[in-house]
Motif scaffolding. Structure first.
Motif, PDB file in Angstrom:
ATOM      1  N   ASN A 316       0.865  -1.176   0.000  1.00  0.00           N
ATOM      2  CA  ASN A 316       0.000   0.000   0.000  1.00  0.00           C
ATOM      3  C   ASN A 316       0.907   1.233   0.000  1.00  0.00           C
ATOM      4  N   PRO A 317       1.077   1.943  -1.117  1.00  0.00           N
ATOM      5  CA  PRO A 317       2.043   3.063  -1.204  1.00  0.00           C
ATOM      6  C   PRO A 317       1.828   4.145  -0.149  1.00  0.00           C
ATOM      7  N   LYS A 318       0.579   4.452   0.184  1.00  0.00           N
ATOM      8  CA  LYS A 318       0.311   5.487   1.185  1.00  0.00           C
ATOM      9  C   LYS A 318       0.825   5.064   2.556  1.00  0.00           C
ATOM     10  N   LYS A 319       0.559   3.806   2.929  1.00  0.00           N
ATOM     11  CA  LYS A 319       1.066   3.313   4.216  1.00  0.00           C
ATOM     12  C   LYS A 319       2.584   3.258   4.203  1.00  0.00           C
ATOM     13  N   GLN A 320       3.132   2.898   3.064  1.00  0.00           N
ATOM     14  CA  GLN A 320       4.593   2.792   2.945  1.00  0.00           C
ATOM     15  C   GLN A 320       5.264   4.139   3.178  1.00  0.00           C
ATOM     16  N   LYS A 321       4.630   5.216   2.724  1.00  0.00           N
ATOM     17  CA  LYS A 321       5.193   6.555   2.911  1.00  0.00           C
ATOM     18  C   LYS A 321       5.034   7.046   4.349  1.00  0.00           C
ATOM     19  N   LYS A 322       3.898   6.700   4.981  1.00  0.00           N
ATOM     20  CA  LYS A 322       3.601   7.213   6.305  1.00  0.00           C
ATOM     21  C   LYS A 322       4.333   6.470   7.419  1.00  0.00           C
ATOM     22  N   LYS A 323       4.444   5.157   7.274  1.00  0.00           N
ATOM     23  CA  LYS A 323       4.973   4.342   8.371  1.00  0.00           C
ATOM     24  C   LYS A 323       6.415   3.927   8.088  1.00  0.00           C
ATOM     25  N   LYS A 324       7.298   4.235   9.023  1.00  0.00           N
ATOM     26  CA  LYS A 324       8.714   3.897   8.844  1.00  0.00           C
ATOM     27  C   LYS A 324       8.937   2.379   8.889  1.00  0.00           C
ATOM     28  N   ASN A 325       8.204   1.721   9.760  1.00  0.00           N
ATOM     29  CA  ASN A 325       8.414   0.286   9.937  1.00  0.00           C
ATOM     30  C   ASN A 325       7.494  -0.570   9.055  1.00  0.00           C
ATOM     31  N   TYR A 326       6.851   0.078   8.069  1.00  0.00           N
ATOM     32  CA  TYR A 326       5.925  -0.640   7.200  1.00  0.00           C
ATOM     33  C   TYR A 326       6.671  -1.676   6.345  1.00  0.00           C
ATOM     34  N   LYS A 327       6.192  -2.886   6.353  1.00  0.00           N
ATOM     35  CA  LYS A 327       6.776  -3.939   5.514  1.00  0.00           C
ATOM     36  C   LYS A 327       5.885  -4.224   4.304  1.00  0.00           C
ATOM     37  N   ASN A 328       4.657  -4.582   4.577  1.00  0.00           N
ATOM     38  CA  ASN A 328       3.720  -4.855   3.496  1.00  0.00           C
ATOM     39  C   ASN A 328       2.321  -4.966   4.082  1.00  0.00           C
ATOM     40  N   SER A 329       1.350  -5.103   3.203  1.00  0.00           N
ATOM     41  CA  SER A 329      -0.047  -5.283   3.620  1.00  0.00           C
ATOM     42  C   SER A 329      -0.491  -6.725   3.410  1.00  0.00           C
ATOM     43  N   GLY A 330       0.488  -7.594   3.400  1.00  0.00           N
ATOM     44  CA  GLY A 330       0.212  -9.009   3.227  1.00  0.00           C
ATOM     45  C   GLY A 330       1.014  -9.577   2.066  1.00  0.00           C
ATOM     46  N   ILE A 331       0.858 -10.854   1.878  1.00  0.00           N
ATOM     47  CA  ILE A 331       1.585 -11.571   0.819  1.00  0.00           C
ATOM     48  C   ILE A 331       0.570 -12.164  -0.156  1.00  0.00           C
ATOM     49  N   ILE A 332       0.817 -11.956  -1.453  1.00  0.00           N
ATOM     50  CA  ILE A 332       0.025 -12.626  -2.487  1.00  0.00           C
ATOM     51  C   ILE A 332       0.881 -13.753  -3.045  1.00  0.00           C
ATOM     52  N   ILE A 333       0.300 -14.930  -3.105  1.00  0.00           N
ATOM     53  CA  ILE A 333       1.042 -16.136  -3.493  1.00  0.00           C
ATOM     54  C   ILE A 333       0.552 -16.632  -4.852  1.00  0.00           C
ATOM     55  N   VAL A 334       1.482 -16.840  -5.758  1.00  0.00           N
ATOM     56  CA  VAL A 334       1.176 -17.510  -7.027  1.00  0.00           C
ATOM     57  C   VAL A 334       1.520 -18.988  -6.831  1.00  0.00           C
ATOM     58  N   ASN A 335       0.493 -19.788  -6.606  1.00  0.00           N
ATOM     59  CA  ASN A 335       0.735 -21.215  -6.359  1.00  0.00           C
ATOM     60  C   ASN A 335       1.159 -21.947  -7.617  1.00  0.00           C
ATOM     61  N   SER A 336       0.562 -21.589  -8.728  1.00  0.00           N
ATOM     62  CA  SER A 336       0.949 -22.203 -10.005  1.00  0.00           C
ATOM     63  C   SER A 336       0.573 -21.277 -11.147  1.00  0.00           C
ATOM     64  N   CYS A 337       1.330 -21.368 -12.216  1.00  0.00           N
ATOM     65  CA  CYS A 337       1.097 -20.566 -13.412  1.00  0.00           C
ATOM     66  C   CYS A 337       1.434 -21.446 -14.611  1.00  0.00           C
ATOM     67  N   LYS A 338       0.438 -21.737 -15.432  1.00  0.00           N
ATOM     68  CA  LYS A 338       0.662 -22.618 -16.569  1.00  0.00           C
ATOM     69  C   LYS A 338       0.125 -21.976 -17.839  1.00  0.00           C
ATOM     70  N   ILE A 339       0.922 -22.034 -18.886  1.00  0.00           N
ATOM     71  CA  ILE A 339       0.494 -21.534 -20.193  1.00  0.00           C
ATOM     72  C   ILE A 339       0.267 -22.740 -21.110  1.00  0.00           C
TER      73      ILE A 339
END
Length: 597
Positions: A316-339
């Motif tokens: 979240n860019p706004k949180k990232q700018k405001k909070k010094k200790n901000y890491k992330n707003s969670g993790i999105i996982i790509v379990n599999s990707c097939k073409i």
């Protein structure tokens, strides 16, 4: 109370489908030339209704003939609305878009988008996919409605405006923005519609399996209801919504259902192009809360394997700018990707698949004496009858897909010389060891020649001919690639006598590379044929075994007596492309000499 739609619009519940377009003759600006196929879909027969009492059915349009001389491109249309009319008193409109195509002067609904809640400037995630025919004028109408109820009837919803044009106009411009009009032809306020066209010449599809972990909590009295949106950069520098996942309720660790989209839709076929993935917390009023986002290419997502998922920080860019200790707003996982490649009907045809055509003709006594002008087998001074019309309509198209053009032609329900025993499976050229006729002309000649030499009798048994073709189709199941598909055209005037045996035969044939087309001639009750055509229900044998897939298409000839001859062919062959594709995909059989993704 909902405002009425524009004049002439009434509605029946449709089901969203992807269909192949077909319209009257003419020409339009052409896109980059590449070949695709009529799309496959669960399909009912086309129900045409006049423009002045337009209705929208659950049915896709019949697909036209496909081949080198009828090359089509698959076109994807993206729709956005701007400054739509606000029909709701306490909130904003909840718009959805309905696409219609004009066919022989009559409107048919093709598809609908999702509903955008509380939004006067919607960007619809649902795309319209249409087969573009170079030689035809395909008139389209985009109508927007404000959803007021859960009803599928359009008159239950407020009309927000419409825009009509040809598909050629959209394709040649690639992107157009036009004023929405009301039913009286006046502007719908400041409402505008933007339509962008994308040619789906790339048949690769991407299947993604996504999940989340420790997402930000956005709801005061519960956990978040997260969903994802995928955006690609547009030519104008703005992001274009490509896909929206379902909402997973009450969790900060969601697992979304795997989904498949065309690769050209997601990244224009460029696996290095950066895609923006945005995570939101769903709110029923349409004011979804932003959780976070990240960017990644398809090539990057393809690093994910079943045993080695790929994890991306959701920022979240706004949180990232405001909070010094901000890491992330969670993790999105790509379990599999097939073409993979989503092979189409035309892929199989161009790959060398042969359509093996057989005709079965009803010679039962209910047809009447062939010498009597009232008989369905009477050949009129024009040299035709309903049987011959059906043979020509279907055969002239299918014969293009059989290299040797030698077709078995069989009869049933007649007494044969010299002993006048009844047969339900005889060669109409009276050569049981070689029942083949050369082209459609050969079938017509054999049919005309046999009429004086047989006695019409009965009963009307279908199962012997169905089983006859099924024996050959069964041999084709040994194929390692999609090389043969069998089509049985049965032309009949009446009620089936051996319904239990026929049901069983059709259920067994549904496991084979085989389709059955039934054309009903005359004015008999064809309820049994409708039963075999499993569009509205799954066909079961008398033992209760279900058909693996719907392989029967029934059309009553009387509906097309006064229609152009190509109309019957389109209706009769409406479901064939999807049946071919469905079988080979189910068997995991690629086109001959196909390239893998």
């Amino acid at each position: 109370m909902a405002a009425p739609p524009p004049p002439g619009i009434t509605a029946l519940p449709p089901s969203p489908v992807t269909v192949a377009g077909a319209a009257a003759g003419g020409s339009e600006p052409r896109p980059r030339r590449s070949c695709s196929t009529p799309a496959a879909s669960t399909a009912d027969r086309l129900e045409l209704l006049p423009l002045e009492s337009m209705a929208y059915t659950m049915t896709p349009m019949p697909t036209g003939p496909v081949g080198s001389q009828y090359c089509v491109c698959k076109v994807e249309l993206s729709v956005c609305g701007q400054n739509l009319l606000d029909r709701d008193v306490t909130s904003k409109s909840d718009p959805f878009c309905v696409l219609f195509m004009e066919v022989s002067g009559k409107w048919v609904e093709l598809d609908r988008t999702e509903t955008a809640v509380n939004n006067l400037n919607p960007a619809f995630a649902k795309k319209f996919v249409i087969d573009y025919h170079f030689e035809e004028v395909q008139k389209l109408k985009f109508a927007l409605f404000d959803q007021d109820k859960s009803s599928m009837q359009l008159y239950e919803h407020d009309f927000l405006g419409e825009f009509s044009c040809t598909l050629g106009v959209i394709v040649s411009s690639k992107k157009i923005t036009r004023t929405l009009l009301l039913g009286n032809g006046k502007p719908a306020g400041k409402g505008m519609i933007t339509i962008a066209a994308q040619e789906l010449s790339d048949n690769r599809v991407i299947t993604l399996s996504m999940a989340g972990r420790k997402l930000d909590k956005k709801d005061l009295f519960g956990k978040s209801d997260p969903f994802l949106e995928f955006y690609k950069p547009g030519d104008d520098g703005k992001s274009m919504l490509v896909h929206r996942t379902e909402v997973v309720k009450y969790t900060l660790d969601p697992t979304w259902k795997p989904f498949t989209v065309p690769l050209v839709s997601l990244c224009d076929g460029d696996v290095e192009k950066l895609i923006k993935v945005v995570c939101y917390d769903y709110d029923s009023d349409g004011g979804h809360d932003f959780i976070g986002e990240f960017q990644i290419s398809v090539a990057g997502m393809c690093k994910a394997q079943d045993a080695f998922p790929l994890e991306m920080e959701c920022i979240n860019p706004k949180k990232q700018k405001k909070k010094k200790n901000y890491k992330n707003s969670g993790i999105i996982i790509v379990n599999s990707c097939k073409i993979t490649r989503d092979f189409s009907f035309l892929d199989y045809i161009l790959g060398g698949c042969q359509l093996m055509f057989t005709v079965g003709i009803d010679f039962t006594a209910s047809n009447g004496n062939a010498r009597d002008p009232s008989s369905l087998h009477y050949i009129n001074p024009m040299g035709t009858n309903e049987y011959l019309s059906a043979i020509w309509a279907v055969g002239q198209i299918i014969q293009d897909y059989d290299s040797d053009k030698m077709f078995p032609a069989l009869g049933f329900g007649a007494q044969l010389p010299p002993d006048w025993k009844v047969s339900h499976e005889f060669a109409i050229n009276f050569n049981p060891t070689n029942p083949f006729c050369s082209g459609v002309e050969g079938i017509v000649q054999a049919y005309s020649a046999c009429l004086p030499h047989i006695r019409f009798y009965g009963p009307t048994n279908f199962s012997p001919i169905v089983n006859h073709v099924a024996r050959f189709a069964s041999q084709a199941t040994q194929q390692e690639a999609a090389s043969q598909y069998f089509i049985l055209l049965i032309i009949t005037d009446g009620v089936i006598s051996d319904m239990d045996e026929t049901r069983h035969a059709v259920v067994q044939a549904s496991k084979l590379p085989m389709s059955i087309i039934i054309v009903g001639v005359g004015n008999a009750d064809f309820a049994a044929m409708e039963f075999l055509d499993g569009d509205s229900r799954v066909l079961r044998s008398h033992t209760g075994e279900e058909a693996v897939r719907d392989i029967v298409q029934f059309v009553p000839f009387r509906d097309f007596r006064n229609a152009p001859k190509e109309t019957l062919a389109k209706a009769v062959l409406a479901e064939l492309p999807q049946q071919v594709v469905q079988y080979f995909k189910h068997q995991n059989l690629p086109p001959i000499n196909s390239e893998q993704a």
